[in-house]
Write a protein that holds these residues in place. Structure first.
Motif, PDB file in Angstrom:
ATOM      1  N   HIS A  86       0.876  -1.050   0.065  1.00  0.00           N
ATOM      2  CA  HIS A  86       0.083   0.254   0.079  1.00  0.00           C
ATOM      3  C   HIS A  86       0.911   1.126  -0.029  1.00  0.00           C
ATOM      4  O   HIS A  86       2.089   1.175   0.559  1.00  0.00           O
ATOM      5  CB  HIS A  86      -1.160  -0.071   1.225  1.00  0.00           C
ATOM      6  CG  HIS A  86      -1.783  -0.970   1.302  1.00  0.00           C
ATOM      7  ND1 HIS A  86      -3.298  -1.267   0.706  1.00  0.00           N
ATOM      8  CD2 HIS A  86      -1.691  -2.397   1.951  1.00  0.00           C
ATOM      9  CE1 HIS A  86      -3.599  -2.420   0.960  1.00  0.00           C
ATOM     10  NE2 HIS A  86      -2.846  -3.222   1.765  1.00  0.00           N
ATOM     11  N   PHE A 152      -1.530   1.866   8.341  1.00  0.00           N
ATOM     12  CA  PHE A 152      -1.692   0.673   7.386  1.00  0.00           C
ATOM     13  C   PHE A 152      -2.187  -0.386   8.346  1.00  0.00           C
ATOM     14  O   PHE A 152      -3.091  -1.437   7.746  1.00  0.00           O
ATOM     15  CB  PHE A 152      -0.320   0.309   6.599  1.00  0.00           C
ATOM     16  CG  PHE A 152      -0.163   1.472   5.828  1.00  0.00           C
ATOM     17  CD1 PHE A 152      -1.011   2.027   4.706  1.00  0.00           C
ATOM     18  CD2 PHE A 152       1.016   2.092   5.717  1.00  0.00           C
ATOM     19  CE1 PHE A 152      -0.749   2.654   3.687  1.00  0.00           C
ATOM     20  CE2 PHE A 152       1.606   3.076   4.552  1.00  0.00           C
ATOM     21  CZ  PHE A 152       0.340   3.463   3.793  1.00  0.00           C
ATOM     22  N   TYR A 156      -5.534  -2.386   7.023  1.00  0.00           N
ATOM     23  CA  TYR A 156      -5.268  -3.580   6.337  1.00  0.00           C
ATOM     24  C   TYR A 156      -4.751  -4.896   6.811  1.00  0.00           C
ATOM     25  O   TYR A 156      -4.549  -5.972   6.075  1.00  0.00           O
ATOM     26  CB  TYR A 156      -4.362  -3.257   5.252  1.00  0.00           C
ATOM     27  CG  TYR A 156      -4.850  -2.213   4.310  1.00  0.00           C
ATOM     28  CD1 TYR A 156      -6.102  -2.052   3.513  1.00  0.00           C
ATOM     29  CD2 TYR A 156      -3.882  -1.069   4.092  1.00  0.00           C
ATOM     30  CE1 TYR A 156      -6.622  -1.023   3.030  1.00  0.00           C
ATOM     31  CE2 TYR A 156      -4.642   0.288   3.799  1.00  0.00           C
ATOM     32  CZ  TYR A 156      -5.716   0.333   2.915  1.00  0.00           C
ATOM     33  OH  TYR A 156      -6.082   1.160   2.166  1.00  0.00           O
ATOM     34  N   SER A 167     -10.853  -1.487   6.499  1.00  0.00           N
ATOM     35  CA  SER A 167     -10.411  -0.585   5.574  1.00  0.00           C
ATOM     36  C   SER A 167     -11.368   0.589   5.426  1.00  0.00           C
ATOM     37  O   SER A 167     -11.253   1.567   4.774  1.00  0.00           O
ATOM     38  CB  SER A 167     -10.545  -1.315   3.986  1.00  0.00           C
ATOM     39  OG  SER A 167     -11.623  -1.937   3.977  1.00  0.00           O
TER      40      SER A 167
END
Length: 357
Positions: A86, A152, A156, A167
């Motif tokens: 990501h 993050f 995720y 998310s």
């Protein structure tokens, strides 16, 4: 864990009124988390993160006050065994104005404009005020707003059956106000203040009482209020070769969640906030040598109280500063968040060199 970082910054006075300061930095991190020490086939997490930052700050001085302006950008990416690949971008710009044109009153007002590639535009205004009652006493007030973008990991993570990300998380949005009074006289500096902060869409990891996994959720509203008191005392004349000074502080926090819609769920972090914290730091310096001991007492909402001591011995040799640290000197066993024990006693050596030109 391996971390490498570098920063380059310079300052340029373009005129009597205008000064600019560009800065670029980069931070790279590798993290190999092993839940089972002797079985790496499961519950292992390997993360590779990089963040590149660039910014330009400027000040413009006038006889009625000074303006501060700046722009900055941050580029983040991650490659992880259980988070995936990501990236996201963040851009910001700010403007502020400081003035002391009104007798005994200091004013600093400004705003920050932020754009994030995942969370779009946000604006965060703020104000700081300081009023000198006399030569010793000063009143301080500030109010502002801010946000915390989900990490993050929050978004995720796929670490079934223990933890999974969400998310759909929204960014936390906070507002805070603080008032304080400050006293300065000779060898004593004292300050006491009260603060209040409210956070909308507060992020906490929760799970149902009878089910797994843990997953982050946006809570309705998180409030924190409290007060703090700090004293700094110099125990020697200003021209003394050997100097002693102590810093004593205490803070009290009272966090709570309003209108909690997940009150039947277990919470991983909200119940582990600090309630009471007291600290005592003492420093002795003699010519090029200094010795510091830092001691703090912590009491959390749902955990035993504990006492931590750190020490540092340092020597300044011209532009070179050498130091040795011993942290958690008495090898205290304690936990700050989740169920992860914090390190016991650990030592570090360091050097800092200042280049002037």
């Amino acid at each position: 864990m391996k971390t490498a970082f570098a920063t380059i910054q310079s300052k340029h006075k373009l005129s009597n009124a205008l000064t600019i300061s560009p800065r670029i930095s980069n931070r790279y991190n590798e993290d190999d988390y092993r839940y089972f020490r002797h079985d790496l086939s499961k519950a292992r997490s390997q993360h590779y993160n990089n963040a590149f930052m660039a910014e330009l700050n400027a000040t413009y001085e006038q006889n009625y006050g000074s303006f501060g302006l700046g722009v900055e950008s941050r580029f983040e990416n991650i490659n992880s065994s259980n988070i995936g690949k990501h990236s996201r971008e963040n851009y910001g710009a700010y403007v502020e104005f400081k003035t002391e044109m009104i007798k005994n009153l200091f004013i600093n007002v400004g705003t920050y404009l932020n754009y994030n590639s995942d969370y779009n535009w946000q604006v965060f205004p703020g104000i700081d005020l300081g009023y000198d009652i006399n030569n010793h006493w000063k009143l301080i007030f500030n109010a502002g707003s801010s946000q915390r973008i989900p990490s993050f990991t929050d978004l995720y993570l796929n670490q079934r059956p223990a933890n999974i990300g969400n998310s759909s998380l929204q960014a936390e949005r906070a507002k805070q106000v603080e008032g304080a009074i400050k006293y300065t006289s000779g060898n004593v500096i004292a300050q006491a203040g009260y603060f209040y902060r409210t956070i909308n869409d507060f992020i906490d990891w929760t799970r149902n009482l009878n089910t797994e996994p843990w997953q982050p959720q946006n809570m309705d509203n998180n409030e924190v209020q409290g007060f703090n008191v700090n004293f700094r005392i110099n125990i020697n004349p200003q021209n003394s070769i050997t100097k002693y000074y102590a810093v004593i502080g205490y803070s009290y926090l009272n966090p709570r969640i309003k209108n909690n819609t997940t009150e039947n769920n277990l919470s991983k972090y909200t119940i582990e906030s600090l309630r009471n914290q007291a600290n005592l730091n003492f420093t002795i310096s003699h010519r090029d040598w200094s010795f510091t001991t830092a001691n703090r007492f912590n009491e959390r909402l749902s955990y035993k109280s504990y006492f931590i001591s750190d020490v540092r011995l340092a020597r300044q040799i011209d532009k070179l500063n050498l130091y040795v640290d011993a942290q958690n000197l008495f090898n205290v066993k304690y936990i700050e968040a989740g169920a992860v024990p914090m390190p016991g006693t650990w030592y570090s050596l360091g050097a800092k060199y200042t280049i002037a030109y």
